[in-house]
Design a protein around this motif. Structure first.
Motif, PDB file in Angstrom:
ATOM      1  N   ASN A 153       8.780  -7.951   6.780  1.00 15.04           N
ATOM      2  CA  ASN A 153       8.847  -6.525   6.454  1.00 15.04           C
ATOM      3  C   ASN A 153       7.873  -5.783   7.368  1.00 15.04           C
ATOM      4  O   ASN A 153       6.664  -5.735   7.115  1.00 15.04           O
ATOM      5  CB  ASN A 153       8.492  -6.308   4.984  1.00 15.04           C
ATOM      6  N   TRP A 154       8.420  -5.231   8.448  1.00 10.51           N
ATOM      7  CA  TRP A 154       7.625  -4.521   9.464  1.00 10.51           C
ATOM      8  C   TRP A 154       6.715  -3.478   8.820  1.00 10.51           C
ATOM      9  O   TRP A 154       5.547  -3.345   9.177  1.00 10.51           O
ATOM     10  CB  TRP A 154       8.608  -3.892  10.450  1.00 10.51           C
ATOM     11  N   SER A 155       7.245  -2.753   7.842  1.00  5.88           N
ATOM     12  CA  SER A 155       6.456  -1.681   7.215  1.00  5.88           C
ATOM     13  C   SER A 155       5.242  -2.229   6.453  1.00  5.88           C
ATOM     14  O   SER A 155       4.269  -1.516   6.219  1.00  5.88           O
ATOM     15  CB  SER A 155       7.330  -0.850   6.275  1.00  5.88           C
ATOM     16  N   ARG A 156       5.289  -3.510   6.072  1.00  6.32           N
ATOM     17  CA  ARG A 156       4.189  -4.118   5.324  1.00  6.32           C
ATOM     18  C   ARG A 156       3.318  -5.030   6.178  1.00  6.32           C
ATOM     19  O   ARG A 156       2.168  -5.305   5.827  1.00  6.32           O
ATOM     20  CB  ARG A 156       4.738  -4.909   4.128  1.00  6.32           C
ATOM     21  N   PHE A 157       3.854  -5.506   7.290  1.00  6.52           N
ATOM     22  CA  PHE A 157       3.094  -6.408   8.162  1.00  6.52           C
ATOM     23  C   PHE A 157       1.936  -5.676   8.838  1.00  6.52           C
ATOM     24  O   PHE A 157       0.934  -6.277   9.210  1.00  6.52           O
ATOM     25  CB  PHE A 157       4.033  -7.026   9.211  1.00  6.52           C
ATOM     26  N   LEU A 158       2.093  -4.362   9.002  1.00 12.59           N
ATOM     27  CA  LEU A 158       1.050  -3.559   9.653  1.00 12.59           C
ATOM     28  C   LEU A 158       0.481  -2.521   8.688  1.00 12.59           C
ATOM     29  O   LEU A 158       1.165  -2.074   7.771  1.00 12.59           O
ATOM     30  CB  LEU A 158       1.621  -2.839  10.881  1.00 12.59           C
ATOM     31  N   ILE A 159      -0.765  -2.134   8.936  1.00  4.18           N
ATOM     32  CA  ILE A 159      -1.325  -0.998   8.193  1.00  4.18           C
ATOM     33  C   ILE A 159      -1.533   0.198   9.119  1.00  4.18           C
ATOM     34  O   ILE A 159      -1.761   1.305   8.657  1.00  4.18           O
ATOM     35  CB  ILE A 159      -2.646  -1.349   7.460  1.00  4.18           C
ATOM     36  N   LYS A 206       0.832  -1.196   0.000  1.00  8.16           N
ATOM     37  CA  LYS A 206       0.000   0.000   0.000  1.00  8.16           C
ATOM     38  C   LYS A 206       0.874   1.257   0.000  1.00  8.16           C
ATOM     39  O   LYS A 206       2.018   1.219   0.435  1.00  8.16           O
ATOM     40  CB  LYS A 206      -0.916   0.030   1.236  1.00  8.16           C
ATOM     41  N   GLU A 207       0.305   2.355  -0.468  1.00  9.73           N
ATOM     42  CA  GLU A 207       1.044   3.629  -0.546  1.00  9.73           C
ATOM     43  C   GLU A 207       1.581   4.061   0.816  1.00  9.73           C
ATOM     44  O   GLU A 207       2.611   4.707   0.907  1.00  9.73           O
ATOM     45  CB  GLU A 207       0.136   4.737  -1.109  1.00  9.73           C
ATOM     46  N   THR A 208       0.870   3.716   1.871  1.00 19.26           N
ATOM     47  CA  THR A 208       1.252   4.146   3.228  1.00 19.26           C
ATOM     48  C   THR A 208       2.279   3.216   3.874  1.00 19.26           C
ATOM     49  O   THR A 208       2.640   3.408   5.024  1.00 19.26           O
ATOM     50  CB  THR A 208       0.006   4.197   4.120  1.00 19.26           C
ATOM     51  N   GLN A 209       2.731   2.191   3.138  1.00 20.39           N
ATOM     52  CA  GLN A 209       3.588   1.170   3.748  1.00 20.39           C
ATOM     53  C   GLN A 209       5.054   1.268   3.341  1.00 20.39           C
ATOM     54  O   GLN A 209       5.757   0.263   3.333  1.00 20.39           O
ATOM     55  CB  GLN A 209       3.046  -0.223   3.413  1.00 20.39           C
ATOM     56  N   ASP A 210       5.509   2.443   3.039  1.00 21.18           N
ATOM     57  CA  ASP A 210       6.936   2.604   2.725  1.00 21.18           C
ATOM     58  C   ASP A 210       7.791   2.321   3.948  1.00 21.18           C
ATOM     59  O   ASP A 210       7.460   2.739   5.065  1.00 21.18           O
ATOM     60  CB  ASP A 210       7.234   4.033   2.242  1.00 21.18           C
ATOM     61  N   SER A 211       8.897   1.644   3.732  1.00 21.70           N
ATOM     62  CA  SER A 211       9.907   1.475   4.776  1.00 21.70           C
ATOM     63  C   SER A 211      10.914   2.622   4.660  1.00 21.70           C
ATOM     64  O   SER A 211      10.841   3.416   3.714  1.00 21.70           O
ATOM     65  CB  SER A 211      10.637   0.142   4.589  1.00 21.70           C
ATOM     66  N   TYR A 212      11.846   2.686   5.600  1.00 20.04           N
ATOM     67  CA  TYR A 212      12.924   3.680   5.483  1.00 20.04           C
ATOM     68  C   TYR A 212      13.637   3.508   4.146  1.00 20.04           C
ATOM     69  O   TYR A 212      13.940   4.484   3.452  1.00 20.04           O
ATOM     70  CB  TYR A 212      13.929   3.553   6.643  1.00 20.04           C
ATOM     71  N   ILE A 213      13.902   2.252   3.759  1.00 20.40           N
ATOM     72  CA  ILE A 213      14.604   1.974   2.505  1.00 20.40           C
ATOM     73  C   ILE A 213      13.801   2.481   1.303  1.00 20.40           C
ATOM     74  O   ILE A 213      14.361   3.053   0.366  1.00 20.40           O
ATOM     75  CB  ILE A 213      14.876   0.457   2.364  1.00 20.40           C
ATOM     76  N   PHE A 217       6.762   5.830   8.061  1.00 20.45           N
ATOM     77  CA  PHE A 217       5.865   6.642   8.889  1.00 20.45           C
ATOM     78  C   PHE A 217       6.505   6.936  10.246  1.00 20.45           C
ATOM     79  O   PHE A 217       6.485   8.073  10.732  1.00 20.45           O
ATOM     80  CB  PHE A 217       4.532   5.911   9.070  1.00 20.45           C
ATOM     81  N   LEU A 218       7.090   5.908  10.862  1.00 24.91           N
ATOM     82  CA  LEU A 218       7.707   6.085  12.185  1.00 24.91           C
ATOM     83  C   LEU A 218       9.015   6.866  12.084  1.00 24.91           C
ATOM     84  O   LEU A 218       9.401   7.570  13.019  1.00 24.91           O
ATOM     85  CB  LEU A 218       7.953   4.721  12.840  1.00 24.91           C
TER      86      LEU A 218
END
Length: 478
Positions: A84-90, A30-37, A131-132
């Motif tokens: 992938n922490w950024s994708r495991f959660l919404i 999802k668009e909101t699921q970017d990781s730092y990378i 996000f974090l």
């Protein structure tokens, strides 16, 4: 050179590794699921070789079943990747699971098990949610530490019945070293105090997750273990002179013991704490937090070892107008005549395996550990193909053999090392380097839809796993 054959213990891990972000691709993200990378790639794409990055990577999201079958064909005993922490959660603050991604990881884990490959799962391999990072400053925040523990709890609940090998972080020192210490990666902020706070908060996060793991009884219920994967830089001084030895000791203190000691011994070296105060980069901590670190050390550790680090005492005066950097105490040293991997610019010195193994035995209570990454990156590997279009990577076979023989010598001498994991199972995307230098047992063909093909090293590694015998240089065993 006289050779001999040695036996590899039957229960010795012979596997391979990769991470979520370096393999998955963005399918379903999802668009909101970017990781730092992902943020770094989007904001600084031009520094990634030929523009390749995490967007497609190896397309593992769509090819994981094919990859699991290849793991079986090679005979890998274990495969390590990350969630992938950024994708495991919404929702990162209310810890709402993304069922679509969680189900994908169910399939990945099940596919490995069905193919006789033991899964090893890391909770963070640079996949801090963007996000974090943007809202709280990432690992500079104690709030993020607690959110990470809550995320870990959800992961354990979901996969704890099948996964026996858990790790909090892979190379927890790396991101902040590149960003805040050396300022060579997005968002390019030199801030040594922030670097040290990230270091501490990750050590605290590890202890808090270990505490949770113990409280939930995963070891008793499933025979599971939890550790951390570190990348200690095996450090050698230029000479036996005291000033050079001191430079190496200081390098080791800032880059190696900063994670080895709290993770394994439960406390920081007193000298390091004094230096942090002296240079005004001390991390913010409480007595309660330090007690949590003391009481919740890891079950075992994975170590990523690639090349030696050589240092010497400073020969130039430090510019006092610049912020403190550990290089205040050392300069890098290049050993004349050293053996090199010319593609990566790294020295090849297999003895790092033995030297680090002896250190684990003598300084760290002979804790259980294993090589979590070791490998050789080579450019333009397609030029080494034979008539059957198979890459003849004899240099990789030699590299693995030489490192493995030093490791097995250490095992013979009592170091509690339980395995060797190659980086990497397939070629994959690396930060900035992208697909420039290839590390895989399996080729990823970018020109042909990212098709997979085993290299010569994959067939060799398969025989090694099957026969459990390694031909070695007798001189190493003298």
């Amino acid at each position: 050179m006289e050779s001999m054959t040695i036996k590899i213990p039957n229960d010795f891990i012979l596997g391979a590794a990769a991470s979520a972000w370096q393999t998955e691709g963005w399918t379903g993200k999802k668009e909101t699921q970017d990781s730092y990378i992902d943020l770094w790639y989007k904001n600084n794409k031009h520094v990634w070789h030929n523009g390749y990055g995490p967007a497609i990577a190896t397309d593992f999201h769509n090819r994981y079943q094919e990859d699991a079958r290849l793991m079986k064909e090679i005979g890998l005993t274990h495969y390590r990747t990350s969630i992938n922490w950024s994708r495991f959660l919404i929702d990162y603050e209310n810890i709402t699971v993304d069922e679509e991604y969680a189900e994908f990881m169910d399939h990945v884990i099940n596919a490995q098990i069905e193919n006789g490959v033991e899964p090893m799962i890391c909770l963070e391999h640079y996949e801090l949610p963007g996000f974090l990072f943007e809202k709280y400053g990432g690992w500079g925040s104690k709030n993020v530490v607690d959110l990470f523990v809550r995320y870990a709890e959800k992961v354990f609940e979901r996969y704890g019945d099948r996964v026996k090998h858990w790790f909090t972080f892979n190379e927890p020192i790396v991101v902040q070293t590149r960003v805040y210490l050396d300022a060579i990666r997005y968002p390019f902020e030199q801030n040594t105090k922030k670097w040290m706070q990230w270091n501490y908060n990750k050590a605290l996060a590890t202890a808090k997750v270990v505490r949770l793991f113990k409280k939930k009884g995963y070891k008793e219920k499933y025979g599971a273990k939890i550790g951390i994967i570190l990348n200690p830089e095996v450090t050698y001084s230029r000479s036996t002179a005291e000033h050079d030895k001191e430079a190496a000791r200081m390098y080791d203190l800032f880059y190696n013991r900063v994670f080895l000691d709290p993770s394994i011994k439960g406390e920081y070296p007193e000298e390091l704490m004094e230096l942090l105060e002296k240079h005004e980069i001390a991390f913010e901590s409480t007595e309660e937090e330090l007690e949590i670190i003391k009481e919740n050390t890891v079950d075992y550790v994975g170590l990523n070892l690639y090349f030696p680090h050589r240092v010497k005492a400073r020969t130039n005066a430090w510019n006092e107008r610049t912020p403190f950097h550990p290089a205040y105490y050392y300069e890098m040293f290049e050993l004349p005549g050293r053996k090199m991997n010319p593609f990566r610019g790294w020295e090849i010195y297999p003895q790092i395996m033995f030297d680090m193994a002896m250190r684990m035995k003598e300084e760290y209570g002979n804790i259980e550990w294993f090589i979590a990454e070791n490998g050789m990156g080579v450019e333009n590997e397609f030029t080494y193909k034979n008539d059957n279009r198979i890459i003849q990577d004899d240099y990789r076979i030699e590299f693995i053999s030489e490192h493995l023989q030093w490791l097995l010598k250490a095992v013979e001498q009592g170091s509690n090392c339980v395995g060797y994991m190659l980086w990497a199972f397939t070629d994959n995307v690396s930060p900035m380097n992208a697909f420039k230098n290839r590390y895989g047992l399996v080729e990823i063909n970018l020109e042909q839809n990212r098709n997979r093909k085993m290299k010569k090293s994959a067939y060799w590694f398969s025989e090694l796993i099957k026969k459990r015998e390694l031909k070695i240089d007798r001189d190493v065993y003298k």
